[in-house]
Design a protein around this motif. Structure first.
Motif, PDB file in Angstrom:
ATOM      1  N   ASP A   5      -3.436 -56.418 -62.165  1.00  8.21           N
ATOM      2  CA  ASP A   5      -3.831 -55.185 -62.841  1.00  8.21           C
ATOM      3  C   ASP A   5      -3.108 -53.973 -62.281  1.00  8.21           C
ATOM      4  N   SER A   6      -2.918 -53.914 -60.980  1.00 11.72           N
ATOM      5  CA  SER A   6      -2.228 -52.764 -60.391  1.00 11.72           C
ATOM      6  C   SER A   6      -0.749 -52.772 -60.778  1.00 11.72           C
ATOM      7  N   LYS A   7      -0.153 -53.956 -60.906  1.00 13.71           N
ATOM      8  CA  LYS A   7       1.241 -54.035 -61.363  1.00 13.71           C
ATOM      9  C   LYS A   7       1.356 -53.560 -62.802  1.00 13.71           C
ATOM     10  N   THR A   8       0.412 -53.979 -63.638  1.00 15.26           N
ATOM     11  CA  THR A   8       0.409 -53.565 -65.043  1.00 15.26           C
ATOM     12  C   THR A   8       0.221 -52.061 -65.145  1.00 15.26           C
ATOM     13  N   THR A  12       2.846 -49.447 -66.699  1.00 14.39           N
ATOM     14  CA  THR A  12       2.452 -48.547 -67.782  1.00 14.39           C
ATOM     15  C   THR A  12       2.775 -47.106 -67.411  1.00 14.39           C
ATOM     16  N   GLN A  13       2.502 -46.722 -66.182  1.00 22.17           N
ATOM     17  CA  GLN A  13       2.807 -45.358 -65.734  1.00 22.17           C
ATOM     18  C   GLN A  13       4.312 -45.114 -65.746  1.00 22.17           C
ATOM     19  N   ASP A  14       5.091 -46.092 -65.300  1.00 28.78           N
ATOM     20  CA  ASP A  14       6.543 -45.952 -65.295  1.00 28.78           C
ATOM     21  C   ASP A  14       7.081 -45.806 -66.705  1.00 28.78           C
ATOM     22  N   ALA A  21      10.183 -38.319 -70.064  1.00 32.26           N
ATOM     23  CA  ALA A  21      11.470 -37.786 -69.618  1.00 32.26           C
ATOM     24  C   ALA A  21      12.475 -37.799 -70.765  1.00 32.26           C
ATOM     25  N   ALA A  22      12.479 -38.864 -71.556  1.00 27.60           N
ATOM     26  CA  ALA A  22      13.395 -38.951 -72.695  1.00 27.60           C
ATOM     27  C   ALA A  22      13.059 -37.888 -73.736  1.00 27.60           C
ATOM     28  N   GLU A  23      11.775 -37.678 -74.001  1.00 24.05           N
ATOM     29  CA  GLU A  23      11.361 -36.647 -74.954  1.00 24.05           C
ATOM     30  C   GLU A  23      11.735 -35.262 -74.448  1.00 24.05           C
ATOM     31  N   LEU A  24      11.586 -35.036 -73.165  1.00 25.43           N
ATOM     32  CA  LEU A  24      11.941 -33.747 -72.577  1.00 25.43           C
ATOM     33  C   LEU A  24      13.441 -33.484 -72.710  1.00 25.43           C
TER      34      LEU A  24
END
Length: 59
Positions: A5-8, A12-14, A21-24
């Motif tokens: 769960d912590s890896k997922t 997800t956060q990454d 960042a791409a939208e910015l």
């Protein structure tokens, strides 16, 4: 100990950070293009605007 769960959650956060960042970057490029077009004095070719200003007959 790292659980599945912590890896997922980290993945997800990454993904979210990368998407934001791409939208910015896209927004920055759009704003730079707008600033360049205003600086060169190019005419605005958009069809929208005040329709009443185009009419010869005042209402």
């Amino acid at each position: 100990m790292i659980t599945k769960d912590s890896k997922t959650h980290a993945t997800t956060q990454d993904q979210r950070k990368a998407r934001l960042a791409a939208e910015l970057r896209a927004n920055l490029l759009k704003r730079k293009a707008q600033a360049r077009s205003r600086r060169t004095g190019a005419a605005d070719e958009r069809p929208d605007g005040i329709a009443a200003a185009d009419k010869d007959d005042p209402a």
